[in-house]
Every structure is written in structure tokens, then in C-alpha cells.
Design a protein around this motif. Structure first.
Motif, mmCIF file in Angstrom:
data_model
loop_
_atom_site.group_PDB
_atom_site.id
_atom_site.type_symbol
_atom_site.label_atom_id
_atom_site.label_comp_id
_atom_site.label_asym_id
_atom_site.label_seq_id
_atom_site.Cartn_x
_atom_site.Cartn_y
_atom_site.Cartn_z
ATOM 1 N N SER A 182 0.852 -1.184 0.000
ATOM 2 C CA SER A 182 0.000 0.000 0.000
ATOM 3 C C SER A 182 0.887 1.232 0.000
ATOM 4 N N GLY A 183 0.283 2.366 -0.277
ATOM 5 C CA GLY A 183 1.005 3.630 -0.201
ATOM 6 C C GLY A 183 1.361 4.252 -1.533
ATOM 7 N N GLY A 184 1.071 3.556 -2.602
ATOM 8 C CA GLY A 184 1.387 4.114 -3.908
ATOM 9 C C GLY A 184 0.501 5.292 -4.246
ATOM 10 N N GLY A 185 0.870 5.989 -5.291
ATOM 11 C CA GLY A 185 0.091 7.138 -5.731
ATOM 12 C C GLY A 185 0.907 8.061 -6.602
ATOM 13 N N LEU A 186 0.373 9.246 -6.784
ATOM 14 C CA LEU A 186 1.018 10.257 -7.619
ATOM 15 C C LEU A 186 1.759 11.255 -6.736
ATOM 16 N N VAL A 187 2.993 11.546 -7.089
ATOM 17 C CA VAL A 187 3.806 12.483 -6.313
ATOM 18 C C VAL A 187 4.651 13.306 -7.269
ATOM 19 N N GLN A 188 4.912 14.545 -6.905
ATOM 20 C CA GLN A 188 5.745 15.398 -7.746
ATOM 21 C C GLN A 188 7.217 15.076 -7.554
ATOM 22 N N ALA A 189 7.983 15.339 -8.576
ATOM 23 C CA ALA A 189 9.425 15.146 -8.487
ATOM 24 C C ALA A 189 9.982 15.949 -7.312
ATOM 25 N N GLY A 190 10.880 15.320 -6.573
ATOM 26 C CA GLY A 190 11.443 15.950 -5.393
ATOM 27 C C GLY A 190 10.681 15.631 -4.122
ATOM 28 N N GLY A 191 9.506 15.057 -4.277
ATOM 29 C CA GLY A 191 8.672 14.737 -3.138
ATOM 30 C C GLY A 191 9.014 13.395 -2.511
ATOM 31 N N SER A 192 8.193 12.994 -1.554
ATOM 32 C CA SER A 192 8.413 11.759 -0.812
ATOM 33 C C SER A 192 7.156 10.901 -0.816
ATOM 34 N N ARG A 193 7.396 9.633 -0.608
ATOM 35 C CA ARG A 193 6.285 8.681 -0.523
ATOM 36 C C ARG A 193 6.756 7.520 0.331
ATOM 37 N N ARG A 194 5.844 6.977 1.121
ATOM 38 C CA ARG A 194 6.191 5.838 1.968
ATOM 39 C C ARG A 194 5.301 4.662 1.581
ATOM 40 N N LEU A 195 5.937 3.588 1.191
ATOM 41 C CA LEU A 195 5.226 2.359 0.870
ATOM 42 C C LEU A 195 5.259 1.423 2.069
ATOM 43 N N SER A 196 4.211 0.627 2.174
ATOM 44 C CA SER A 196 4.154 -0.345 3.257
ATOM 45 C C SER A 196 3.775 -1.708 2.696
ATOM 46 N N CYS A 197 4.322 -2.725 3.295
ATOM 47 C CA CYS A 197 4.018 -4.100 2.900
ATOM 48 C C CYS A 197 3.574 -4.844 4.154
ATOM 49 N N ALA A 198 2.365 -5.370 4.104
ATOM 50 C CA ALA A 198 1.819 -6.111 5.244
ATOM 51 C C ALA A 198 1.877 -7.609 4.988
ATOM 52 N N GLY A 206 3.901 -9.769 -3.490
ATOM 53 C CA GLY A 206 2.631 -9.072 -3.418
ATOM 54 C C GLY A 206 2.144 -8.714 -4.817
ATOM 55 N N GLN A 207 1.018 -8.042 -4.870
ATOM 56 C CA GLN A 207 0.409 -7.674 -6.146
ATOM 57 C C GLN A 207 0.956 -6.370 -6.710
ATOM 58 N N GLY A 208 1.626 -5.611 -5.903
ATOM 59 C CA GLY A 208 2.240 -4.378 -6.385
ATOM 60 C C GLY A 208 1.397 -3.147 -6.121
ATOM 61 N N THR A 209 2.072 -2.012 -6.057
ATOM 62 C CA THR A 209 1.405 -0.720 -5.896
ATOM 63 C C THR A 209 2.084 0.285 -6.817
ATOM 64 N N GLN A 210 1.279 1.059 -7.522
ATOM 65 C CA GLN A 210 1.808 1.974 -8.527
ATOM 66 C C GLN A 210 2.293 3.267 -7.888
ATOM 67 N N VAL A 211 3.485 3.677 -8.254
ATOM 68 C CA VAL A 211 4.025 4.975 -7.866
ATOM 69 C C VAL A 211 4.315 5.746 -9.149
ATOM 70 N N THR A 212 3.755 6.927 -9.262
ATOM 71 C CA THR A 212 3.969 7.768 -10.424
ATOM 72 C C THR A 212 4.553 9.093 -9.967
ATOM 73 N N VAL A 213 5.705 9.427 -10.518
ATOM 74 C CA VAL A 213 6.381 10.676 -10.157
ATOM 75 C C VAL A 213 6.285 11.622 -11.349
ATOM 76 N N SER A 214 5.635 12.739 -11.142
ATOM 77 C CA SER A 214 5.455 13.705 -12.222
ATOM 78 C C SER A 214 6.578 14.734 -12.202
#
Length: 123
Positions: free
Chosen positions: A7-23, A114-122
């Protein structure tokens, strides 16, 4: 029941941060080495990102993420996280959590996924 759930994927701008988690809902992998891989479209190979031992020590990182990403695990909560900072457009990918018994960076070194989570960096 899913073996590993990201979980935790999503859209984020370049230079930003994101935290993914695996349960690990089945509590099966506390003694396994846990890793993160990613796969960018279209048809690229799934590449190693980071991994950590079952004790939470001996992390390994791909050169492309070293210094920007941090892997950690909490065996009391049966979770593994991937903190991603200073994200770049080339980090865009589906991120997969994996469990294995060897200290490796190859896809074949990991047995459960796992099934994967998409991370997109714009940009």
C-alpha cells in the motif's frame, strides 16, 4: 488470503516523498529477508530496489536509490516499509514487496510476492 499486501502508492511530484508499506497478514514472513522490487512499463525487467534481513539489519540498496530510499521492518506489526525521498520521474513504476530466504538482488532469490502498488512521479 493475500500473502503480501502493498500500500502507499500514488502520484507524487518530483522531489517529493512517498512511503510504501508491505503487510504480512498471515504472519508468515517474520524470519524471511524482505525486499522491494519495481517494474516500469512497458515490459521492462523487474529490478531490485532494496532488501532487509529478518532482524532488520543488513539493508541492501540498488545504486539508483541509495541515499534516497530507506527500507525498514517492524516484526511486531509484520510490516516492511520503503521510505522514498527526493523522488524522480524515473522512479515511476509498480513497486512489489517480496520475501525470500537468501540475501540476494535477483528476482529468483525471492519466493513470495505481493500484487504491487503503482508509484507515479510527475516532473
Amino acid at each position: 488470503q493475500a500473502q503480501l499486501v502493498e500500500s502507499g502508492g500514488g502520484l507524487v511530484q518530483a522531489g517529493g516523498s512517498r512511503r510504501l508499506s508491505c503487510a504480512d497478514p498471515g504472519r508468515r514472513f517474520s524470519a524471511y529477508r524482505m525486499g522491494w522490487f519495481r517494474q516500469a512499463p512497458p515490459g521492462k525487467e523487474r529490478e531490485f530496489v532494496a532488501a532487509i534481513s529478518w532482524t532488520g539489519s543488513r539493508p541492501d540498496y540498488a545504486d539508483s536509490v541509495k541515499g534516497r530510499f530507506t527500507i525498514a521492518r517492524d516484526n511486531t506489526k509484520n510490516t516492511v516499509s520503503l521510505q522514498m525521498n527526493s523522488l524522480k520521474p524515473e522512479d515511476t513504476a509498480v513497486y512489489y514487496c517480496a520475501a525470500g530466504m537468501v540475501r540476494g538482488t535477483r528476482r529468483s532469490d525471492y519466493d513470495y510476492w505481493g500484487q504491487g502498488t503503482q508509484v507515479t512521479v510527475s516532473s
